[in-house]
Design a protein around this motif. Structure first.
Motif, mmCIF file in Angstrom:
data_model
loop_
_atom_site.group_PDB
_atom_site.id
_atom_site.type_symbol
_atom_site.label_atom_id
_atom_site.label_comp_id
_atom_site.label_asym_id
_atom_site.label_seq_id
_atom_site.Cartn_x
_atom_site.Cartn_y
_atom_site.Cartn_z
ATOM 1 N N UNK A 1 -2.031 -1.935 -5.532
ATOM 2 C CA UNK A 1 -0.802 -1.152 -5.373
ATOM 3 C C UNK A 1 0.368 -2.040 -4.969
ATOM 4 N N UNK B 1 2.844 -1.360 -3.352
ATOM 5 C CA UNK B 1 3.295 -1.109 -1.981
ATOM 6 C C UNK B 1 2.541 -1.995 -0.992
ATOM 7 N N UNK B 2 1.279 -2.314 -1.301
ATOM 8 C CA UNK B 2 0.507 -3.169 -0.389
ATOM 9 C C UNK B 2 1.129 -4.564 -0.354
ATOM 10 N N UNK C 1 4.247 -5.181 -1.107
ATOM 11 C CA UNK C 1 5.547 -4.996 -0.458
ATOM 12 C C UNK C 1 5.404 -4.975 1.051
ATOM 13 N N UNK C 2 4.342 -4.318 1.521
ATOM 14 C CA UNK C 2 4.104 -4.255 2.959
ATOM 15 C C UNK C 2 3.903 -5.657 3.521
ATOM 16 N N UNK C 3 3.189 -6.486 2.765
ATOM 17 C CA UNK C 3 2.949 -7.852 3.233
ATOM 18 C C UNK C 3 4.259 -8.628 3.305
ATOM 19 N N UNK D 1 -3.546 -11.514 1.089
ATOM 20 C CA UNK D 1 -3.640 -10.125 0.646
ATOM 21 C C UNK D 1 -4.195 -10.013 -0.780
ATOM 22 N N UNK E 1 -8.001 -11.704 -1.405
ATOM 23 C CA UNK E 1 -9.118 -10.895 -0.889
ATOM 24 C C UNK E 1 -9.341 -9.615 -1.680
ATOM 25 N N UNK E 2 -8.243 -9.031 -2.170
ATOM 26 C CA UNK E 2 -8.386 -7.803 -2.940
ATOM 27 C C UNK E 2 -8.942 -8.086 -4.328
ATOM 28 N N UNK F 1 -15.704 -2.329 -3.765
ATOM 29 C CA UNK F 1 -14.783 -2.605 -2.675
ATOM 30 C C UNK F 1 -13.342 -2.230 -3.017
ATOM 31 N N UNK G 1 -11.905 1.583 -3.154
ATOM 32 C CA UNK G 1 -12.259 2.545 -2.129
ATOM 33 C C UNK G 1 -11.309 2.498 -0.946
ATOM 34 N N UNK G 2 -10.608 1.394 -0.759
ATOM 35 C CA UNK G 2 -9.838 1.224 0.465
ATOM 36 C C UNK G 2 -8.456 1.822 0.421
ATOM 37 N N UNK G 3 -8.048 2.254 -0.751
ATOM 38 C CA UNK G 3 -6.665 2.707 -0.857
ATOM 39 C C UNK G 3 -6.645 4.202 -1.045
ATOM 40 N N UNK G 4 -6.112 4.886 -0.101
ATOM 41 C CA UNK G 4 -6.000 6.346 -0.143
ATOM 42 C C UNK G 4 -7.333 7.023 -0.270
ATOM 43 N N UNK H 1 5.171 3.166 4.221
ATOM 44 C CA UNK H 1 5.183 3.573 2.824
ATOM 45 C C UNK H 1 4.586 4.967 2.669
ATOM 46 N N UNK I 1 0.092 2.093 2.330
ATOM 47 C CA UNK I 1 -0.055 0.696 1.902
ATOM 48 C C UNK I 1 -0.809 -0.147 2.915
ATOM 49 N N UNK J 1 -3.726 -2.599 4.250
ATOM 50 C CA UNK J 1 -4.485 -3.654 3.585
ATOM 51 C C UNK J 1 -5.955 -3.215 3.584
ATOM 52 N N UNK J 2 -6.507 -2.949 2.405
ATOM 53 C CA UNK J 2 -7.850 -2.344 2.364
ATOM 54 C C UNK J 2 -8.931 -3.247 2.943
ATOM 55 N N UNK K 1 -10.607 2.527 4.513
ATOM 56 C CA UNK K 1 -11.330 3.518 3.707
ATOM 57 C C UNK K 1 -12.192 4.421 4.571
ATOM 58 N N UNK L 1 -4.792 7.297 8.699
ATOM 59 C CA UNK L 1 -4.130 6.225 7.948
ATOM 60 C C UNK L 1 -2.627 6.254 8.180
#
Lengths: 317, 448
Positions: A207, A209-210, A212-214, A228, A231-232, A311, A314-317, B124, B128, B130-131, B182, B189
């Motif tokens: 995403x 936004x991730x 952008x957040x960094x 960031x 690792x993703x 991996x 699953x971590x986003x939303x 955001x 956003x 970091x997963x 997650x 979150x």
């Protein structure tokens, strides 16, 4: 049939999955029905479904057999005595390691394997070093530029590698790079486009936004990439590097031209050393082939878990 | 918490005051507090945008000649999707660059400063996170980066963990510190996203629709939490939303945007009660403001329209010049009161168009029977109840105008007041001070 199982996990898992299924097919047919009409229709529907499943699985099994049998045959043959190589019985009746002894003794098989590993690792690493930033940059371009650049990269993949062999060969000859690792590795980077295209989709899945957040967290461009994005991308990098490694490992044409000298040769053209003046020595040749395949299988077994790792999503939303 | 709040405003400025980094390097840590408060006094301004323009291709996304956000305010930017509000936020944050214009934070021009050095934090819409990092790592990421970039001005490891612990306690995240994103619920979150933003004590906290991905119950709670947080931190908060209810309830300052332009700014009550144009009037408030076309007649104090008649007060204070003809008459559904329908009133019939026989808009004749009697000012609207919606606190009655071409309008009935049945004739009176007049050509307010 014990030894093939040990080497080919595909055969094992498939066998394991299909056999219980077939036994299940045969068992439940006549349910103790109370009213006769409906169970019969249900039963016929069920039978049809089972027949369909059997048909599909037979087809799949056949396809697997076509692909796996030659390998298993070669594997079995590599344990046969020189006289028994052309026996009709596929199983080595008196298994011997003689072929492996000849292969490793008469030829520097370990040296060849090491060369190949170094070459494939080098090609993989360099391609990733180029492809990751390239994919990242590609995603950042505005859509139209992105399309044009992607098309250009895809075109490089459509150029048949054979057509580049002569110019590349002349270049490394002039550079004095024949029989050197740079000469072996660098020209193989022409395939980097594939890695860029594969990674591009994974970078796009991160995403924005991730990232952008960094940036807002004060990360410099290199840190966004390192802390960031990478690792993703790890599962994707695993999958892509396996692909690149295997491709380079199996490369035949270029290594045979660039590094014919046995000290730098890779295993695939190196196997040609077994084709002697007196004719091919099939036993040691097959043993060498098996040894050449082994590292690839090992790499896949170790790294395939990376590929299936869920991996990323699953971590986003 | 008050201590944290003070810290917050103080720290704000070294970062904003020196967007090009470094100068704090020579300040010894013990002196920094004094230094900070001095800087805070020197730069009281919040956010200022001047002449900011942004285009995507040929589509103008944002065009703001001037916009000021007061320091310490809770400003809500509201508008329909695609109105440029998120673009504006991203330009303030530095994630996007404007084609033209300047961005000032705390009186300092940060137009060309990188996002990380503006002293701005952004939450955001999708949080956003970091997963691949735990909650704790997510929150302290920026502090660790800062420490790494500048060992002298950055915080020590102990200071970082104190700060993170503080923020986690504040937002109820203490037990979740070792979890990965997650493993968290949506509300958790959202709080992590918030914690990550406030842990650096930014002068400006930007929130990009942070509540839109929460479910209704959670949203209500998060709204109150954000307002409380702002009170404790005392920094400048800008929240972007398309939800007009959020806009009215949360902010101390409201910016309504439409089509890349700022339609109106001001305190929410003022914007709600005196909308600058028909867009603001109908965008804020639910159900939206009713608008009727009417013709001024006679001395301009009497207005008539389809199913409507109005008498305005003698001299409207701020109005300059005569009313445009025709004029748009607006009133909020909650400002109207149901009046008993006079049986003699020709408009009181149960048929939809009792007035259709009469010529529309009889000039000089103040609406047949419907006009406020004598000198009573205000607007009277007549119609037939068409849809009746019970909302709990009251009932919204949507009516079809009594005259042809009068369109539809709605009136809110409070509490347990009697509600007209569907098909019944309805007569609504709106006091003159609750009536809004707009110019139909440009939609601007005409009664000052």
């Amino acid at each position: 049939m014990t030894s093939p199982d040990a080497v080919s996990p595909v055969g094992v898992s498939l066998g394991g999955a299909t056999i219980p299924r077939q036994s299940g097919v045969l068992a439940p047919t006549a349910p103790a029905g109370t009213s006769p009409a409906r169970p019969r229709r249900a039963a016929s529907r069920r039978a049809r479904r089972i027949a369909g499943a059997v048909g599909r699985h037979t087809l799949l099994l056949a396809a697997v057999a076509v692909m796996v049998l030659p390998v298993l045959w070669a594997l079995a043959a590599s344990f046969k005595t020189p006289g028994g190589i052309f026996d009709e019985n596929p199983l080595p009746m008196s298994p011997t390691l003689e072929n492996y002894r000849v292969a490793t003794g008469a030829f520097p098989v370990w040296r060849l394997l090491l060369n190949t590993a170094a070459m494939a690792a080098g090609v993989t690493l360099l391609q990733l070093l180029i492809a990751v930033p390239a994919a990242y940059a590609l995603v950042r371009f505005p859509p139209r530029a992105h399309r044009v650049l992607t098309a250009l990269i895809v075109i490089t993949l459509l150029v048949p590698p054979q057509s580049l062999i002569i110019p590349l060969f002349l270049m490394i000859s002039h550079l004095g790079w024949r029989n050197t690792y740079p000469g072996l590795v660098l020209p193989q980077l022409y395939g980097t486009g594939l890695a860029v295209i594969l990674l591009r989709d994974h970078v796009r899945a991160v995403p924005p936004t991730v990232l952008g957040a960094a940036v807002l967290d004060g990360a410099r461009p290199g840190e966004v990439l390192r802390l960031v994005l990478l690792p993703l991308l790890r599962p994707a990098l695993g999958a892509v590097s396996i692909l690149l490694f295997i491709t380079s490992w199996n490369e035949y044409l270029w290594p045979s031209l660039a590094a014919p000298d046995i000290d730098h040769a890779s295993i695939q053209p190196g196997l040609a050393f077994f084709l002697t003046q007196e004719g091919p020595e099939y036993g040691p040749l097959l043993a060498g082939s098996m040894l050449a395949t082994l590292p690839i299988v090992a790499v896949y077994l170790v790294a395939s878990r990376r590929v299936t790792d869920a991996f990323m999503h699953s971590g986003i939303r | 918490m008050t201590d944290l709040g003070r810290e917050m405003t103080d720290t704000a400025d070294p970062t904003t005051a020196s967007p090009t980094a470094a100068p704090r390097a020579d300040v010894p840590p013990q002196a920094s507090r004094r230094d900070r408060s001095a800087a805070a006094e020197a730069a009281p301004d919040g956010i200022t945008l001047t002449g900011v323009e942004k285009r995507y291709g040929s589509h103008p996304a944002l065009d703001v000649p001037h916009l000021g956000v007061p320091a310490g305010s809770f400003t809500v930017v509201v508008g329909p999707s695609g109105c440029g509000k998120s673009t504006g936020l991203r330009i303030i944050a530095g994630l996007e660059t404007a084609d033209r214009g300047r961005v000032l934070l705390g009186g300092v021009d940060v137009t060309d400063a990188p996002p990380g050095e503006r002293g701005v934090a952004l939450v955001f819409q999708d949080f956003a996170l970091y997963p691949h990092m735990t909650v704790e790592r997510n929150i302290d990421f920026n502090l660790r980066l800062a420490a790494r970039h500048d060992r002298r001005s950055g915080l020590s490891r102990a200071e970082i963990s104190t700060r993170v612990a503080e923020v986690c306690a504040m937002l109820g995240l203490t037990d979740l510190r070792r979890r990965l994103p997650r493993q968290l619920s949506g509300g958790e979150r959202q709080r992590v996203g918030l914690a990550r933003a406030i842990v650096r004590r930014p002068a400006v906290l930007l929130l990009d629709e942070p509540l839109s991905s929460l479910d209704a119950l959670l949203r209500q709670r998060a709204r109150a939490e954000l307002v409380r947080l702002h009170r404790e931190l005392g920094n400048t908060v800008v929240l972007v939303t398309h939800d007009q209810l959020e806009a009215l309830s949360m902010g101390t300052n409201l910016v309504v945007m439409n089509g890349g332009r700022v339609a109106q700014t001001g305190p929410p009550e003022q914007v709600y009660h005196r909308p600058a144009d028909t867009f603001v009037a109908t965008f804020l408030g639910s159900p939206p403001m009713n608008l009727h076309t009417a013709e001024p007649t006679g001395d301009g104090r009497v207005l008539t329209g389809a199913g409507l008649s109005a008498r305005l007060p003698a001299t409207p204070a701020a109005r300059s010049g005569p009313l445009p003809t025709p004029v748009l008459v607006g009133w909020r559904p909650a400002d109207g009161t149901l009046e008993p329908v006079n049986e003699d009133d020709p408009a009181a019939g149960s048929t939809v168009t009792p007035n259709s026989a009469a010529p529309p808009c009889p000039a000089g004749a103040p609406a047949s029977g419907g006009a406020p009697a004598g000198d009573e000012t205000g607007v009277v609207v007549r119609g037939v109840a068409d849809v009746v919606e019970f909302t709990g606190d009251g009932t919204v009655v949507t009516c079809v105008s009594a005259a042809e071409g009068g369109g539809q309008w709605a009136v809110s009935v409070r509490g347990r007041d009697r509600v007209p049945a569907v098909g019944a004739a309805v007569r609504v009176h709106v006091p003159a001070d609750r009536v809004h007049l707009f110019d139909p050509t440009d939609g601007r307010r005409v009664d000052g």
